[in-house]
Design an enzyme around this catalytic site. Structure first.
Site, PDB file in Angstrom:
ATOM      1  N   ARG A   2      75.430  40.286 159.314  1.00 34.61           N
ATOM      2  CA  ARG A   2      76.766  39.666 159.382  1.00 34.61           C
ATOM      3  C   ARG A   2      77.785  40.455 158.556  1.00 34.61           C
ATOM      4  O   ARG A   2      78.935  40.611 158.960  1.00 34.61           O
ATOM      5  CB  ARG A   2      76.690  38.212 158.915  1.00 34.61           C
ATOM      6  CG  ARG A   2      76.002  37.286 159.937  1.00 34.61           C
ATOM      7  CD  ARG A   2      75.694  35.932 159.325  1.00 34.61           C
ATOM      8  NE  ARG A   2      75.200  34.946 160.290  1.00 34.61           N
ATOM      9  CZ  ARG A   2      74.667  33.774 159.947  1.00 34.61           C
ATOM     10  NH1 ARG A   2      74.566  33.447 158.661  1.00 34.61           N
ATOM     11  NH2 ARG A   2      74.246  32.927 160.874  1.00 34.61           N
TER      12      ARG A   2
ATOM     13  N   LYS B 128      73.801  35.240 169.276  1.00 30.72           N
ATOM     14  CA  LYS B 128      74.823  34.383 169.878  1.00 30.72           C
ATOM     15  C   LYS B 128      75.637  35.191 170.903  1.00 30.72           C
ATOM     16  O   LYS B 128      75.549  36.428 170.940  1.00 30.72           O
ATOM     17  CB  LYS B 128      75.700  33.806 168.766  1.00 30.72           C
ATOM     18  CG  LYS B 128      74.931  32.863 167.816  1.00 30.72           C
ATOM     19  CD  LYS B 128      75.797  32.423 166.636  1.00 30.72           C
ATOM     20  CE  LYS B 128      75.088  31.421 165.753  1.00 30.72           C
ATOM     21  NZ  LYS B 128      75.914  31.029 164.571  1.00 30.72           N
TER      22      LYS B 128
ATOM     23  N   HIS C  40      71.975  33.246 164.901  1.00 33.29           N
ATOM     24  CA  HIS C  40      71.399  32.074 164.246  1.00 33.29           C
ATOM     25  C   HIS C  40      70.028  32.472 163.729  1.00 33.29           C
ATOM     26  O   HIS C  40      69.266  33.131 164.434  1.00 33.29           O
ATOM     27  CB  HIS C  40      71.238  30.900 165.219  1.00 33.29           C
ATOM     28  CG  HIS C  40      70.342  29.835 164.659  1.00 33.29           C
ATOM     29  ND1 HIS C  40      70.790  28.910 163.746  1.00 33.29           N
ATOM     30  CD2 HIS C  40      69.012  29.608 164.805  1.00 33.29           C
ATOM     31  CE1 HIS C  40      69.768  28.141 163.384  1.00 33.29           C
ATOM     32  NE2 HIS C  40      68.677  28.535 164.008  1.00 33.29           N
TER      33      HIS C  40
ATOM     34  N   ARG D 105      66.641  35.595 156.824  1.00 35.70           N
ATOM     35  CA  ARG D 105      67.906  35.051 156.300  1.00 35.70           C
ATOM     36  C   ARG D 105      68.560  36.096 155.380  1.00 35.70           C
ATOM     37  O   ARG D 105      69.776  36.255 155.380  1.00 35.70           O
ATOM     38  CB  ARG D 105      67.673  33.761 155.508  1.00 35.70           C
ATOM     39  CG  ARG D 105      67.299  32.574 156.369  1.00 35.70           C
ATOM     40  CD  ARG D 105      68.448  32.028 157.179  1.00 35.70           C
ATOM     41  NE  ARG D 105      69.369  31.243 156.403  1.00 35.70           N
ATOM     42  CZ  ARG D 105      70.209  30.358 156.927  1.00 35.70           C
ATOM     43  NH1 ARG D 105      70.253  30.146 158.240  1.00 35.70           N
ATOM     44  NH2 ARG D 105      71.047  29.693 156.180  1.00 35.70           N
TER      45      ARG D 105
ATOM     46  N   THR E 150      76.498  32.593 155.896  1.00 30.07           N
ATOM     47  CA  THR E 150      77.156  32.045 157.098  1.00 30.07           C
ATOM     48  C   THR E 150      78.525  32.674 157.397  1.00 30.07           C
ATOM     49  O   THR E 150      78.837  32.990 158.545  1.00 30.07           O
ATOM     50  CB  THR E 150      77.312  30.514 156.928  1.00 30.07           C
ATOM     51  OG1 THR E 150      76.024  29.960 156.666  1.00 30.07           O
ATOM     52  CG2 THR E 150      77.911  29.878 158.163  1.00 30.07           C
TER      53      THR E 150
ATOM     54  N   ASN F  41      79.548  34.629 163.967  1.00 29.18           N
ATOM     55  CA  ASN F  41      78.729  35.387 163.024  1.00 29.18           C
ATOM     56  C   ASN F  41      77.467  35.977 163.667  1.00 29.18           C
ATOM     57  O   ASN F  41      76.475  36.230 162.993  1.00 29.18           O
ATOM     58  CB  ASN F  41      78.400  34.531 161.790  1.00 29.18           C
ATOM     59  CG  ASN F  41      77.735  33.216 162.162  1.00 29.18           C
ATOM     60  OD1 ASN F  41      77.367  33.006 163.318  1.00 29.18           O
ATOM     61  ND2 ASN F  41      77.582  32.338 161.197  1.00 29.18           N
TER      62      ASN F  41
HETATM   63  P1  ADP Z   1      73.860  29.277 159.349  1.00 22.11           P
HETATM   64  O1  ADP Z   1      74.008  29.752 160.773  1.00 22.11           O
HETATM   65  O2  ADP Z   1      74.207  30.358 158.384  1.00 22.11           O
HETATM   66  O3  ADP Z   1      72.524  28.624 159.079  1.00 22.11           O
HETATM   67  P2  ADP Z   1      75.000  26.575 159.365  1.00 22.11           P
HETATM   68  O4  ADP Z   1      73.665  26.069 159.788  1.00 22.11           O
HETATM   69  O5  ADP Z   1      75.627  25.941 158.163  1.00 22.11           O
HETATM   70  O6  ADP Z   1      74.991  28.157 159.124  1.00 22.11           O
HETATM   71  O7  ADP Z   1      76.042  26.404 160.549  1.00 22.11           O
HETATM   72  C1  ADP Z   1      75.681  26.742 161.866  1.00 22.11           C
HETATM   73  C2  ADP Z   1      76.777  27.575 162.494  1.00 22.11           C
HETATM   74  O8  ADP Z   1      77.967  26.801 162.588  1.00 22.11           O
HETATM   75  C3  ADP Z   1      77.187  28.813 161.711  1.00 22.11           C
HETATM   76  O9  ADP Z   1      76.361  29.925 161.943  1.00 22.11           O
HETATM   77  C4  ADP Z   1      78.597  29.025 162.205  1.00 22.11           C
HETATM   78  O10 ADP Z   1      78.627  29.695 163.471  1.00 22.11           O
HETATM   79  C5  ADP Z   1      79.109  27.604 162.389  1.00 22.11           C
HETATM   80  N1  ADP Z   1      79.794  27.068 161.191  1.00 22.11           N
HETATM   81  C6  ADP Z   1      79.200  26.601 160.066  1.00 22.11           C
HETATM   82  N2  ADP Z   1      80.110  26.166 159.183  1.00 22.11           N
HETATM   83  C7  ADP Z   1      81.316  26.340 159.761  1.00 22.11           C
HETATM   84  C8  ADP Z   1      82.672  26.069 159.366  1.00 22.11           C
HETATM   85  N3  ADP Z   1      82.955  25.515 158.194  1.00 22.11           N
HETATM   86  N4  ADP Z   1      83.664  26.397 160.215  1.00 22.11           N
HETATM   87  C9  ADP Z   1      83.390  26.945 161.413  1.00 22.11           C
HETATM   88  N5  ADP Z   1      82.151  27.207 161.871  1.00 22.11           N
HETATM   89  C10 ADP Z   1      81.110  26.915 161.054  1.00 22.11           C
HETATM   90 MG    MG Z   2      71.709  26.806 159.752  1.00 24.67          MG
END
Ligand code: ADP
Ligand code: MG
Length: 201
Positions: free
Chosen positions: A136, A14, A159, A119, A125, A156
């Site tokens: 992360r 990102k 992706h 992962r 996340t 974070n």
């Molecule tokens: P991941 O990237 O770990 O698969 P998700 O698919 O749940 O997580 O969410 C996509 C992205 O959205 C996350 O990596 C993060 O940048 C953002 N995100 C997710 N949940 C939240 C939240 N509750 N508040 C703020 N940003 C969030």
């Molecule tokens: Mg995701």
């Protein structure tokens, strides 16, 4: 069933990862575990492309909202809403700003159990609760609370596709078939060759 070594996953570094010069460090972690880089490009996505990426999985809105509510429950805190879809509507708007804030690196990585393995290396996340040793957990400190208070997405760095099905759809969204390359790594002989320990020469 195809051999596990053919599994591929999508990784996006990102804008915060790119701007903190973490591209090399992130690639190094995937290389050293034995995975193979099969596609890589730098792009600056637009908001429409980002929304399409996150909504490829029709369940993503529900799951992501529920994850936030669950985390609040674990900590004995109030989630921003009890409705997962309401939570995700806000997240999605903030994600569009986050992912379009600068160029990102899109990559396809291949190898045994690539989705699950990556992962694990990336971590959960919310960096505040990501394990030590994960990307992360090691390189960033953001939290849901800070992101909520500041009205932005969680920063974070990366992706990573969440399942094999998600990976297949996401790779199609980011890459043309001819942009994903086929070649051998020298180490594949040792990682996957069934005759490795029977060789006599
Ligand atoms: P991941 O990237 O770990 O698969 P998700 O698919 O749940 O997580 O969410 C996509 C992205 O959205 C996350 O990596 C993060 O940048 C953002 N995100 C997710 N949940 C939240 C939240 N509750 N508040 C703020 N940003 C969030
Ligand atoms: Mg995701």
């Amino acid at each position: 069933m195809p051999h596990p070594k053919t599994e591929r996953t999508l990784i996006i570094i990102k804008p915060d990862g790119v701007q903190r010069s973490l591209i090399g460090e992130i690639i190094r972690r995937f290389e050293r575990v034995g995975l193979k880089l099969c596609a890589i490009k730098m792009v600056t996505p637009d908001e429409k492309f980002v929304e399409a990426h996150y909504t490829l999985d029709p369940d993503w809105r529900r799951i992501t909202g529920e994850k936030r509510i669950q985390k609040a429950r674990e900590r004995g805190e109030e989630p921003p809403s009890q409705d997962p879809y309401e939570i995700t509507a806000v997240i999605l708007e903030n994600l569009k700003k986050y992912l379009t804030a600068g160029p990102v690196i899109a990559m396809a990585w291949q190898g045994a159990h690539a989705v699950e393995l990556i992962r694990k290396l990336v971590g959960s996340t919310e960096p505040r609760s990501s394990d030590v040793g994960t990307i992360r957990g090691d390189y960033v400190l953001d939290s849901y609370n800070m992101a909520d208070d500041d009205g932005r997405a969680i920063r974070n760095l990366i992706h990573a596709s969440g399942s094999v099905k998600e990976a297949e759809a996401e790779l199609k969204h980011w890459f043309l078939p001819e942009e994903i390359h086929k070649y051998s790594l020298v180490q594949e002989k040792i990682l996957y060759d069934v005759n490795f320990d029977g060789r006599k020469e």
